[in-house]
Motif scaffolding. Structure first.
Motif, PDB file in Angstrom:
ATOM      1  N   GLY A 156       0.780  -1.242   0.000  1.00  0.00           N
ATOM      2  CA  GLY A 156       0.000   0.000   0.000  1.00  0.00           C
ATOM      3  C   GLY A 156       0.809   1.288   0.000  1.00  0.00           C
ATOM      4  O   GLY A 156       0.261   2.368   0.227  1.00  0.00           O
ATOM      5  N   GLY A 158       2.030   2.787  -2.482  1.00  0.00           N
ATOM      6  CA  GLY A 158       1.703   3.614  -3.644  1.00  0.00           C
ATOM      7  C   GLY A 158       2.471   3.202  -4.890  1.00  0.00           C
ATOM      8  O   GLY A 158       2.604   4.000  -5.824  1.00  0.00           O
ATOM      9  N   LYS A 159       2.949   1.959  -4.944  1.00  0.00           N
ATOM     10  CA  LYS A 159       3.742   1.497  -6.101  1.00  0.00           C
ATOM     11  C   LYS A 159       2.942   1.561  -7.403  1.00  0.00           C
ATOM     12  O   LYS A 159       3.404   2.127  -8.397  1.00  0.00           O
ATOM     13  N   THR A 160       1.744   0.941  -7.364  1.00  0.00           N
ATOM     14  CA  THR A 160       0.940   0.868  -8.584  1.00  0.00           C
ATOM     15  C   THR A 160       0.579   2.271  -9.072  1.00  0.00           C
ATOM     16  O   THR A 160       0.706   2.582 -10.267  1.00  0.00           O
ATOM     17  N   THR A 161       0.154   3.100  -8.142  1.00  0.00           N
ATOM     18  CA  THR A 161      -0.241   4.472  -8.494  1.00  0.00           C
ATOM     19  C   THR A 161       0.957   5.216  -9.082  1.00  0.00           C
ATOM     20  O   THR A 161       0.828   5.928 -10.082  1.00  0.00           O
ATOM     21  N   GLN A 192      -6.053  -3.150 -10.980  1.00  0.00           N
ATOM     22  CA  GLN A 192      -5.763  -1.741 -10.686  1.00  0.00           C
ATOM     23  C   GLN A 192      -4.684  -1.211 -11.654  1.00  0.00           C
ATOM     24  O   GLN A 192      -4.777  -0.109 -12.176  1.00  0.00           O
ATOM     25  N   LYS A 300       2.077  10.322  -0.770  1.00  0.00           N
ATOM     26  CA  LYS A 300       1.166  10.716   0.321  1.00  0.00           C
ATOM     27  C   LYS A 300       1.724  11.825   1.199  1.00  0.00           C
ATOM     28  O   LYS A 300       1.505  11.839   2.410  1.00  0.00           O
ATOM     29  N   ASP A 302       0.654  14.609   0.941  1.00  0.00           N
ATOM     30  CA  ASP A 302      -0.543  15.396   1.238  1.00  0.00           C
ATOM     31  C   ASP A 302      -1.148  14.867   2.538  1.00  0.00           C
ATOM     32  O   ASP A 302      -1.251  13.675   2.744  1.00  0.00           O
ATOM     33  N   GLU A 328      -3.970  11.308  -5.367  1.00  0.00           N
ATOM     34  CA  GLU A 328      -4.239  10.053  -6.068  1.00  0.00           C
ATOM     35  C   GLU A 328      -4.412  10.216  -7.572  1.00  0.00           C
ATOM     36  O   GLU A 328      -4.548   9.236  -8.291  1.00  0.00           O
TER      37      GLU A 328
HETATM   38  N1  LIG Z   1      -3.352  10.725  -0.729  1.00  0.00           N
HETATM   39  C1  LIG Z   1      -2.555  10.015  -1.520  1.00  0.00           C
HETATM   40  N2  LIG Z   1      -2.859   8.745  -1.795  1.00  0.00           N
HETATM   41  C2  LIG Z   1      -2.033   8.039  -2.575  1.00  0.00           C
HETATM   42  C3  LIG Z   1      -0.844   8.587  -3.124  1.00  0.00           C
HETATM   43  N3  LIG Z   1      -0.230   7.601  -3.843  1.00  0.00           N
HETATM   44  C4  LIG Z   1      -1.017   6.511  -3.744  1.00  0.00           C
HETATM   45  N4  LIG Z   1      -2.114   6.754  -2.988  1.00  0.00           N
HETATM   46  C5  LIG Z   1      -3.212   5.848  -2.602  1.00  0.00           C
HETATM   47  O1  LIG Z   1      -2.684   4.846  -1.753  1.00  0.00           O
HETATM   48  C6  LIG Z   1      -3.398   3.629  -1.932  1.00  0.00           C
HETATM   49  C7  LIG Z   1      -2.402   2.504  -2.209  1.00  0.00           C
HETATM   50  O2  LIG Z   1      -1.794   2.774  -3.450  1.00  0.00           O
HETATM   51  P1  LIG Z   1      -1.276   1.624  -4.424  1.00  0.00           P
HETATM   52  O3  LIG Z   1      -0.661   2.290  -5.591  1.00  0.00           O
HETATM   53  O4  LIG Z   1      -2.340   0.637  -4.652  1.00  0.00           O
HETATM   54  O5  LIG Z   1      -0.181   0.983  -3.507  1.00  0.00           O
HETATM   55  P2  LIG Z   1       0.678  -0.335  -3.781  1.00  0.00           P
HETATM   56  O6  LIG Z   1       1.986  -0.082  -3.155  1.00  0.00           O
HETATM   57  O7  LIG Z   1       0.668  -0.681  -5.218  1.00  0.00           O
HETATM   58  O8  LIG Z   1      -0.173  -1.375  -2.955  1.00  0.00           O
HETATM   59  P3  LIG Z   1       0.035  -2.991  -2.854  1.00  0.00           P
HETATM   60  O9  LIG Z   1       0.047  -3.497  -4.255  1.00  0.00           O
HETATM   61  O10 LIG Z   1      -1.137  -3.422  -2.057  1.00  0.00           O
HETATM   62  O11 LIG Z   1       1.295  -3.205  -2.131  1.00  0.00           O
HETATM   63  C8  LIG Z   1      -4.365   3.870  -3.071  1.00  0.00           C
HETATM   64  O12 LIG Z   1      -5.631   4.149  -2.532  1.00  0.00           O
HETATM   65  C9  LIG Z   1      -3.805   5.101  -3.772  1.00  0.00           C
HETATM   66  O13 LIG Z   1      -4.798   5.858  -4.425  1.00  0.00           O
HETATM   67  C10 LIG Z   1      -0.526   9.960  -2.804  1.00  0.00           C
HETATM   68  O14 LIG Z   1       0.507  10.542  -3.201  1.00  0.00           O
HETATM   69  N5  LIG Z   1      -1.417  10.611  -2.006  1.00  0.00           N
END
Ligand SMILES: Nc1nc2c(ncn2[C@@H]2O[C@H](COP(=O)(O)OP(=O)(O)OP(=O)(O)O)[C@@H](O)[C@H]2O)c(=O)[nH]1
Length: 349
Positions: A156, A158-161, A192, A300, A302, A328
């Motif tokens: 979580g 934020g890798k995918t994002t 996603q 994040k 923000d 996001e």
């Molecule tokens: N507020 C905010 N939310 C963010 C930011 N980057 C990512 N997110 C949110 O954080 C959550 C997790 O982001 P993902 O990109 O799914 O994280 P991940 O690392 O790929 O997650 P996993 O695959 O579960 O390990 C999502 O709801 C995103 O929308 C950011 O810069 N600010």
């Protein structure tokens, strides 16, 4: 400039905390007779660009305006004030060592001087900028095709994002980008990534659920090469740094990628969530050992009061910070600018 405004507006929790703390630091301990500072009194050098016209002016009295000086509360920078300043910086997650270094540097040039709130903020921003200047580097682009970018981090973070946002930016810059969905364990994670791929107009390579992420990475490299892609961004499953089995799996992904290209991955990005504060320090330590991290992205920023951790990371590891995320949406990620960050952190316009 547009991103600075976004950064400043959205880092409100970090900056308001420091802001209020600095205000109290000066006002509570202000010298009893806040006389008008003579125009000749030494004033710290301005940190950067002159403040924009819209910036709220420091409290300047009529006499101050006439003489060019200001009569806002001032406090003599002594040991007590330095200690309180250090505590404030630690509370913003800057870490004890970095907070001490920053306070010591300010003391070196200004001990015994009477400083206003704006001046102490400017001094802080200058020190923070100095620490971070050397690490502000956009993701380097090499002539090698495909350039393999492995993206790692805890669950979580934020890798995918971040992959979606970066892919969109590189695509807009004319790069041929391919994404590989290396989190083969969670169907939702693949979906996603596919959504992000559509938004960025970039193909997403997937493998059946539960298959070996290292084989997917290998196949993705073959396909990206065949398609003449400039960039291959490989997403990986989130893993806690204390899960040795998952960390070993990550090490295997790296080994397999190197069978295909001994120089790959050309970049290993560790994505960190700013809200985890000091825990980010341990994450960097462990991911660095396992996956030879080449650069950081912090998401994040923000809405957290823990943005100071990025200063601690820069000071401790000196790893390049490629980008920061403040939301996001697809355009909520930008290159890291140390001066903008420092100003946003201390609440300067
Ligand atoms: N507020 C905010 N939310 C963010 C930011 N980057 C990512 N997110 C949110 O954080 C959550 C997790 O982001 P993902 O990109 O799914 O994280 P991940 O690392 O790929 O997650 P996993 O695959 O579960 O390990 C999502 O709801 C995103 O929308 C950011 O810069 N600010």
């Amino acid at each position: 400039m547009a991103f600075f405004r976004k950064l400043r507006d959205r880092m409100f929790k970090s900056s308001s905390k420091l802001d209020q703390g600095l205000e109290a630091l000066i006002e509570d301990g202000a010298d009893e007779t806040p006389e008008v500072a003579p125009a000749a009194q030494p004033v710290p050098e301005p940190v950067a660009q002159p403040a924009p016209a819209a910036a709220p002016a420091p409290k300047v009295g009529i006499l101050g305006r006439l003489t060019g000086a200001d009569n806002s509360p001032r406090r003599t920078l002594d040991d007590d004030m330095l200690e309180e300043l250090e505590d404030l910086l630690v509370a913003s997650d800057m870490g004890v060592e970095t907070a001490q270094r920053v306070a010591a540097n300010i003391a070196q040039s200004h001990l015994g001087q009477r400083v206003s709130q704006t001046q102490i903020k400017e001094l802080l921003a200058r020190e923070i900028t100095r620490i971070m200047e050397g690490v502000a580097r956009p993701l380097p682009i090499y002539p090698k095709k495909p350039q393999v970018v492995l993206v790692v981090g805890v669950n979580g973070s934020g890798k995918t994002t971040t992959i979606g946002k970066l892919a969109s930016q590189f695509k807009a810059a004319g790069k041929n980008v391919v994404i590989a969905a290396g989190d083969t364990f969670r169907a939702a994670a693949v979906e996603q990534l596919q959504v992000w791929g559509q938004r960025a107009n970039v193909p997403v390579l997937t493998a059946p659920e539960g298959s070996d992420p290292a084989s997917l990475a290998f196949e993705a490299m073959t396909k990206a090469e065949a398609e003449g892609a400039d960039l291959l961004m490989i997403d990986t499953a989130g893993r806690l740094q204390n899960r040795s089995d998952l960390m070993e799996e990550l090490a295997k992904i790296v080994r397999v990628i190197r069978k295909k290209d001994p120089d790959a991955p050309h970049n290993t990005l560790l994505v960190l969530d700013a809200t985890t504060g000091q825990n980010a320090v341990t994450q960097v330590e462990i991911f660095k050992q396992i996956a030879d991290v080449s650069g950081l992205v912090m998401t994040k920023l923000d809405g957290t009061a823990r943005g100071g951790v990025l200063v601690a990371l820069a000071d401790k590891f000196g790893l390049p910070i490629h980008a920061i995320g403040v939301g996001e949406q697809i355009d909520d990620l930008d290159a890291f600018d140390p001066e903008d960050f420092a100003k946003a952190l201390v609440g300067l316009e």
